[in-house]
Design an enzyme around this catalytic site. Structure first.
Site, PDB file in Angstrom:
ATOM      1  N   GLU A  89      41.435  36.822 -61.547  1.00 34.07           N
ATOM      2  CA  GLU A  89      41.225  37.962 -62.446  1.00 34.07           C
ATOM      3  C   GLU A  89      40.329  37.552 -63.610  1.00 34.07           C
ATOM      4  O   GLU A  89      39.418  38.277 -63.996  1.00 34.07           O
ATOM      5  CB  GLU A  89      42.559  38.478 -63.007  1.00 34.07           C
ATOM      6  CG  GLU A  89      43.733  38.458 -62.047  1.00 34.07           C
ATOM      7  CD  GLU A  89      43.655  39.516 -60.968  1.00 34.07           C
ATOM      8  OE1 GLU A  89      42.777  40.391 -61.040  1.00 34.07           O
ATOM      9  OE2 GLU A  89      44.487  39.458 -60.047  1.00 34.07           O
ATOM     10  N   ARG A 133      44.229  22.681 -63.647  1.00 30.64           N
ATOM     11  CA  ARG A 133      43.637  21.798 -62.643  1.00 30.64           C
ATOM     12  C   ARG A 133      42.906  22.630 -61.586  1.00 30.64           C
ATOM     13  O   ARG A 133      43.399  23.669 -61.139  1.00 30.64           O
ATOM     14  CB  ARG A 133      44.716  20.952 -61.973  1.00 30.64           C
ATOM     15  CG  ARG A 133      44.189  20.238 -60.728  1.00 30.64           C
ATOM     16  CD  ARG A 133      45.217  19.328 -60.091  1.00 30.64           C
ATOM     17  NE  ARG A 133      45.418  18.136 -60.903  1.00 30.64           N
ATOM     18  CZ  ARG A 133      46.602  17.606 -61.155  1.00 30.64           C
ATOM     19  NH1 ARG A 133      47.681  18.167 -60.674  1.00 30.64           N
ATOM     20  NH2 ARG A 133      46.692  16.533 -61.899  1.00 30.64           N
ATOM     21  N   ASN A 192      40.246  22.819 -55.753  1.00 30.37           N
ATOM     22  CA  ASN A 192      39.065  22.656 -54.922  1.00 30.37           C
ATOM     23  C   ASN A 192      37.847  23.225 -55.653  1.00 30.37           C
ATOM     24  O   ASN A 192      37.640  24.442 -55.693  1.00 30.37           O
ATOM     25  CB  ASN A 192      39.256  23.373 -53.583  1.00 30.37           C
ATOM     26  CG  ASN A 192      38.109  23.117 -52.627  1.00 30.37           C
ATOM     27  OD1 ASN A 192      36.952  23.048 -53.030  1.00 30.37           O
ATOM     28  ND2 ASN A 192      38.430  22.966 -51.359  1.00 30.37           N
ATOM     29  N   GLY A 212      45.860  30.436 -62.818  1.00 32.12           N
ATOM     30  CA  GLY A 212      45.114  31.369 -61.971  1.00 32.12           C
ATOM     31  C   GLY A 212      43.664  31.499 -62.405  1.00 32.12           C
ATOM     32  O   GLY A 212      43.288  31.131 -63.511  1.00 32.12           O
TER      33      GLY A 212
END
Ligand SMILES: Cc1cc2nc3c(=O)[nH]c(=O)nc-3n(C[C@H](O)[C@H](O)[C@H](O)COP(=O)(O)OP(=O)(O)OC[C@H]3O[C@@H](n4cnc5c(N)ncnc54)[C@H](O)[C@@H]3O)c2cc1C
Ligand code: FES
Ligand code: FES
Lengths: 325, 194, 712
Positions: free
Chosen positions: C679, C602, C605, C676
């Site tokens: 990276e 998800r 923002n 995440g």
């Protein structure tokens, strides 16, 4: 930064007097403050010359005269320079950054010191900064260093883009000291390292640059500067070429070619010019003439590519100024 | 050089090389009619920053940047390199964008300075400040003050004709977070408004 | 709830501070009585210190002290010895920065030099196994290489890189009695507190570290470096607050780097493009006094189906400062070799590079054998190809515009979705506002903004009513702001705490006879704009019930822990596409356009995620074309330790870039469905660019950065 006495010179005579007493002139400060912070420069007296009146740009019928304190940004943007000396505008606007060009002066620009990584690091050997200590660059990291005009004492490139354009156009430095005025071609003013790399230029102690003079001609209007570098902006040149051509009736009447980024001084290519003059412009001529752009080059282990790059940079710029046809 | 060589005492050469010319001269003011001031005693400077007048006595070695940050406590202007190589320290000096790290404060007696803290007027953000928020023209925000001041300069200079032109004329401001395209969009947006 | 804050392109909650100069970075603190500290660093790579002359420095005006005795503090390298060029050996302290800088420049360090080896390619540099990355094998990869029929066997090098965030590392340390307050640049306030306490041998509880803003770090402010400890040490010695800011030059040896690497990647495949074997032999440089390994071996083992894989990782200890993680650590290095090789394979077997990858995509982690929590790697490849116009790609050297050769390239990206236990507190105030807090950090991705959004949804409040706090070691425990683990971990903790405190108020209401919600089933209560309501019941505000109970606020601190990951492997995936131009004669490579397509679960923002993704692309452009820490191995000095000579991309190098995220939440990984991104977004970039350069020119460059001299 080492302590110093700060002197604000309100007039030329005050500046010359302070200079005669060993004061170091400061104009835009973008070279001097940087090097003082690195302790490469340790002047005991700093003389602020920014109140002096060398801020005029005069364009006469035969020459352009520029005060030493004119900012890089202002000279570049001058309408006459843009139209009649585009190589100067372009060399300036491809230099440094907008902010630095708003600070730095024309006098300071031709006086700027090398960007050699070892010269700037006071813990490294450098004959230019500390004569007799050796040249760390010759056996060290020298991808950015010169292949032309080098000596076994020093291989630093001359960093100024403007100076390359000025040398191509036979510009003259206007100097003043308490002993009087002098005029010296930029090409002679900036010295090759030879055995005395610390003698970077022919400025006498206390002497001031009051301006530069650039002779105009048919060739100066058809001129331009090409700068090749890893990054697209805000970087010194790996190789650059200033080219000015006077082409009339399909024949090259006059040609000026100088390269930067590859030599210890702004490097005029008289041989290349000779090959161009009197011939018809065209791709084959550009290739044949530019093949000599790096004649006499002595590459180091890290910068061999500059030999070929110099030739190709000149070739490309000849084509772009003279036309590819 | 050191590799494979026997242990040697290089201390002398190292230190001596480092200290060539270390002697300090602060005495002997020039008898030239110029105004002279020694470093350590401090040099008086008065200048206007964001419309406010300041009269201070500074060590002549102080950069304009350090004057702002350490003496005037205007810490919105940042230091990224102290070498003119990043643009984080950009301010407007008499209306023009410059790198405040490469100029001495004492050279700017009487000057008029605008920093990021002085850009908003009457509580109203400058259009470029608003545009930065709208387009998310930053991540960490460290380069932002310099980008905005430089952007204001860029708009004033009239170098906003195209994205390509803005990119070239804003290249003196490095953003390591890589917010470049949003910064360009913000400058474009603000240039339209002004 | 219909108007969720999560998923909306909200502007940064701290944007106003950032555009007005109001965001406080570490060096912006000037407590009264402050002394400026400047480090003196070594100018040799290996030596014994025989003396330090400070008399000249001490005699200068304003100088308070010159500290040369580091005996009272634990540092990672041996005292009295020099272990690398640029090692801190003394600290000059003075009333002004100018005085301290000058004092530091006249301190003379006497040493007895010892032979030093600083290059990993030196014959005297001996490779040793990494203790962290074990040798790995499945099947018989060497036999597969012999069997062929298609075999590619190449070496790749990546130059050392420095993070070069714009903010200079800075520490302001102030003691008051035995209590220490540190305003620091750190990605981990609590870790720094712990490490400073340990180094100075004081109780952890006596050290408070504050860092509300980080001016970029990319890994360089993760661990606690000597200068941070030394600032606190100096402040204790001189009994004054001390500000220590590293110079840009000192950053190159002071806060780590991406280690230089050497890789052999050999790959065997069938004519159908299916990979049958991979041999990956990898070496990276490391400090002698401290081993740093990175995950460069992971992707070649994990990403594609190959029955046979052999992988070894060796460290080469030399006399250099310690390396550390830098954006996409290891993964971007391994991916460069792997994805370049796949590009070569595609050409050899004459299969489109995207199709080739699709043929080898794994539906489970090839190391652990576990399925992925969500497997959208193939979707990223397909979507990217379509959106980028990949079908327009031509054979090598086939596209020319004037002096420019144009080429397209692509590469895959993948990164584990790292997660750590994290705590957060959520507080509802009777006035209708709320606060969420955690000792995490925000070096740019927008942690505070995302925390506000997640909390707003958890609490049933508008974002404007929620304030997020971070960057203070006294807040609830948080892991290091690194490894792209922050949002997944902290976000989950914030969500858990927010829901917990909402439920607590709901419980108060349904048990309260005075409440319109009395005896409602808590499960049916919804909260919207701070108003609780349930079907068949009335509604009231949080504040109403709190006030009746005589409370100004109520809070809940919750710790969220990730699962053990044994049943499923949580991974982020992506595909990167690049179009470059290469000047046919001058060798200049310019990026024309790029697009990254990512599966990061998800997206909390989209505006901020997009910024983060294009930032990763820009970082990757730097790695591909510009960045290289140049060293002189005669004495180990870093020669381009400045921003004019260590080149990072500037505005003019970067066109408009596109980044896109696949829809969907990975709720098997985290309750908020987040994975995440930080990276992941750099990982395929250098390979995609190198592949595009090949497509443009027919020249394969296997050494980063791809500078013009490699293409002349
Ligand atoms: C990051 C960076 C990037 C740069 N990139 C480029 C580039 O791409 N191309 C380029 O050409 N340049 C570049 N520069 C260099 C810049 O152009 C020079 O620093 C600048 O032109 C110097 O001018 P100044 O007025 O600031 O000189 P100052 O720093 O004030 O003075 C420099 C020297 O000239 C002497 N001097 C100044 N004026 C006079 C005078 N009138 N008479 C006698 N002596 C004088 C001073 O004593 C001093 O020794 C770059 C600089 C930086 C910091
Ligand atoms: S701090 Fe002035 S340009 Fe970097
Ligand atoms: S926003 Fe972080 S450096 Fe530009």
């Amino acid at each position: 930064m080492y302590p110093f006495t700060f002197i604000k010179a309100p007039t030329e005579s005050a500046a010359l007097a302070a200079g005669a007493q060993g004061g170091k002139y400061i104009a835009g400060g973008t070279t001097l403050v940087d090097l003082m912070r690195e302790t490469v420069e340790r002047p005991g007296k700093v003389v602020d010359i920014t109140a002096l009146p060398y801020r005029e740009i005069e364009s006469g019928p035969s020459a352009l005269r520029v005060g030493a304190l004119v900012r890089m940004a202002d000279l570049a943007a001058h309408p006459v320079v843009r139209s009649r000396f585009p190589v100067i505008s372009q060399a300036l606007e491809l230099s440094a950054s907008a902010q630095l060009r708003n600070m730095a002066t024309i006098g300071g620009n031709i006086m700027q010191r090398p960007r050699c990584l070892y010269f700037r690091d006071v813990t490294a050997a450098c004959n230019r900064r500390a004569p007799g200590t050796g040249c760390a660059a010759i056996g060290g990291e020298n991808r950015g260093h010169a292949v032309l005009g080098t000596s076994d004492q020093c291989v630093a490139t001359h960093p100024s883009d403007l100076a390359v354009a000025l040398v191509a156009l036979d510009a003259v430095v206007l100097l003043r000291s308490r002993d009087g005025d002098r005029r010296i071609p930029v090409a002679e003013f900036i010295r090759r390292p030879g055995t005395t790399p610390d003698k970077e230029h022919d400025l006498r102690p206390g002497e001031l640059i009051v301006g530069i003079e650039v002779p105009g001609g048919a060739h100066t209007a058809r001129s331009g500067y090409l700068k090749v570098r890893d990054r697209q902006s805000y970087e010194f040149a790996l190789a650059s070429a200033a080219v000015a051509l006077d082409i009339r009736d399909g024949v090259i009447r006059d040609a000026r070619v100088a390269v930067g980024g590859v030599a210890t001084v702004p490097w005029r290519l008289s041989d290349v010019e000779r090959l161009l003059i009197g011939k018809a412009p065209g791709a084959e001529l550009w290739a044949a003439a530019s093949a000599h752009a790096a004649d006499g080059a002595k590459p180091l282990h890290g910068n061999g590519f500059k030999v070929e790059l110099a030739k190709r940079t000149v070739e490309r710029q000849l084509a772009s100024i003279g036309g590819a046809a | 050089m050191a590799q494979g060589t026997p242990e040697s005492d290089r201390s002398l050469t190292l230190t001596r090389r480092q200290f060539v010319g270390a002697v300090t001269t602060t005495a002997g003011l020039a008898t030239t009619g110029g105004s002279a001031s020694a470093t350590e005693d401090g040099v008086p400077v008065s200048l206007t920053v964001n419309g406010k007048h300041h009269a201070v006595v500074v060590d002549a070695r102080t950069s304009l940047l350090d004057l702002l940050r350490e003496d005037l406590q205007l810490t919105g202007t940042h230091k990224g390199c102290d070498q003119g190589a990043c643009g984080a320290c950009t301010v407007l000096l008499d209306g023009r964008r410059i790198n405040s790290c490469l100029t001495l404060a004492v050279m700017h007696d009487g000057a008029e300075l605008t920093t990021i803290e002085g850009l908003a007027e009457g509580g109203e953000l400058h259009p470029l400040q608003r545009a930065f928020i709208d387009t998310d023209a930053f991540q960490c925000g460290y380069c932002t003050a310099g980008q905005i001041m430089s952007g204001v300069g860029c708009i004033r200079e009239g170098h906003c004709g195209s994205g390509t032109e803005i990119r070239e004329w804003m290249s003196g401001n490095i953003c390591r977070c890589g917010a470049y395209q949003n910064i360009v969009a913000a400058v474009q947006q603000a240039a339209k408004e002004s | 709830m219909t108007d969720m804050a999560t998923g909306t392109p909200l502007s940064r909650v701290d944007g106003l501070l950032k555009v007005t100069g109001g965001a406080d970075y570490a060096a912006d603190h000037n407590p009264p009585g402050l002394l400026h500290a400047v480090l003196v660093t070594s100018t040799v790579s290996r030596a014994t210190i025989t003396g330090i002359d400070t008399a000249k420095a001490r005699a200068l005006p304003g100088v308070a002290d010159v500290i040369t005795d580091f005996g009272g503090v634990k540092l990672p390298f041996p005292a009295g010895e020099i272990s690398f060029f640029g090692q801190p050996v003394a600290i000059a302290l003075a009333g002004t920065l100018q005085q301290a800088q000058h004092a530091a420049s006249v301190v003379a360090v006497r040493v007895t030099e010892k032979p030093a080896v600083t290059s990993m390619d030196d014959r005297q540099a001996i490779a040793v196994p990494s203790e962290e990355v074990a040798d790995y094998a499945r099947g018989d990869a060497d036999a597969a290489l012999k069997a062929g029929p298609i075999v590619l066997d190449n070496s790749f090098t990546v130059a050392r890189e420095n993070h070069n965030p714009m903010e200079l590392p800075a520490t302001v340390a102030q003691w008051s009695g035995d209590e220490l307050t540190v305003w620091d640049k750190t990605q981990w306030v609590q870790g720094t507190g712990k490490h400073i306490a340990a180094a100075l041998d004081v109780p952890e509880s006596s050290v408070r570290v504050i860092c509300p803003f980080i001016g970029g770090a990319f890994g360089s402010a993760g661990r606690t470096w000597p200068h941070q400890v030394l600032a606190a040490y100096a402040a204790r010695r001189v009994k004054r607050p001390v500000k220590l800011v590293l110079t840009r030059k000192q950053m190159y040896s002071g806060v780590g780097y991406r280690p230089e690497s050497r890789q052999r990647l050999a790959l065997a495949a069938g004519a159908d493009g299916r990979i049958t074997g991979i041999v990956h032999e990898l070496k990276t440089e490391t400090a002698r006094y401290e081993a740093y390994s990175e995950d460069a071996a992971e992707l070649p083992k994990m990403l594609y189906t190959s029955p046979n894989v052999r992988s070894t990782y060796r460290l080469v200890p030399v006399d250099v400062s310690a390396g550390t993680f830098m954006r996409g650590p290891g993964f971007v290095t391994g991916a460069f070799a792997l994805e370049s090789t796949l590009d070569e394979l595609a050409e050899r077997v004459d299969i489109d590079p995207v199709e080739l990858r699709l043929r080898n995509v794994a539906d489970r982690n090839q190391i652990t054998g576990t399925p992925f929590t969500q497997e959208r790697f193939a979707d990223c490849l397909r979507r990217g190809a379509e959106a980028f116009g990949w079908a327009r790609r031509r054979p090598p050297k086939a596209r020319r515009e004037g002096n420019l050769l144009i080429g397209m390239g692509m590469a895959s990206a993948a990164h584990p979705n790292y997660m750590s236990a994290a705590s957060a507190v959520a507080r509802i105030n009777a006035d209708g506002t709320a606060v969420v807090a955690s000792a995490t950090a925000d070096m740019g991705p927008g942690t505070a903004t995302a925390m506000s959004q997640l909390a707003a949804d958890g609490l049933g409040l508008p974002v404007a009513k929620v304030r997020a706090m971070l960057g203070d070691s006294t807040l609830p425990t948080a892991p290091m702001h690194a490894g792209s683990a922050t949002l997944a971990s902290i976000g989950s903790a914030v969500h858990t705490a927010s829901v917990a405190v909402r439920d607590a108020v709901v419980r108060m209401a349904v048990l309260d006879p005075a409440s319109p919600l009395y005896q409602a089933d808590p499960a049916t209560v919804t909260v919207h704009n701070g108003v609780m309501s349930a079907p068949g019941h009335g509604s009231e505000r949080y504040g109403d019930v709190l006030r009746r109970h005589g409370k100004d606020s109520i809070d809940s601190t919750q710790t969220w822990k990730p699962g053990d990951g044994k049943k499923a492997s949580s991974y982020e995936f992506g595909a990167v596409f690049a179009e470059v131009s290469v000047d046919i004669r001058l060798g200049l490579v310019r990026i024309r356009r790029m697009r990254g397509v990512y599966d990061i679960g998800r997206v909390v923002n989209p505006k901020l995620a997009h910024s983060q993704a294009i930032g990763g692309l820009v970082g990757g452009i730097g790695m591909a074309l510009l960045e290289s820490t140049a060293r002189d191995h005669r004495d180990g000095r870093i020669v381009n330790a400045n921003m004019a000579d260590y080149l990072v991309p500037v505005h003019a190098d970067v066109p408009d870039l596109e980044a896109e995220f696949l829809d969907g939440a990975d709720t098997a990984s985290t309750p908020i469905g987040v994975k995440g991104a930080a990276e992941l977004v750099i990982i395929g970039v250098p390979a995609a660019i190198a592949n595009a350069v090949y497509n443009a020119t027919g020249v394969r460059v296997r050494d980063l950065p791809i500078t013009l001299d490699k293409l002349l």
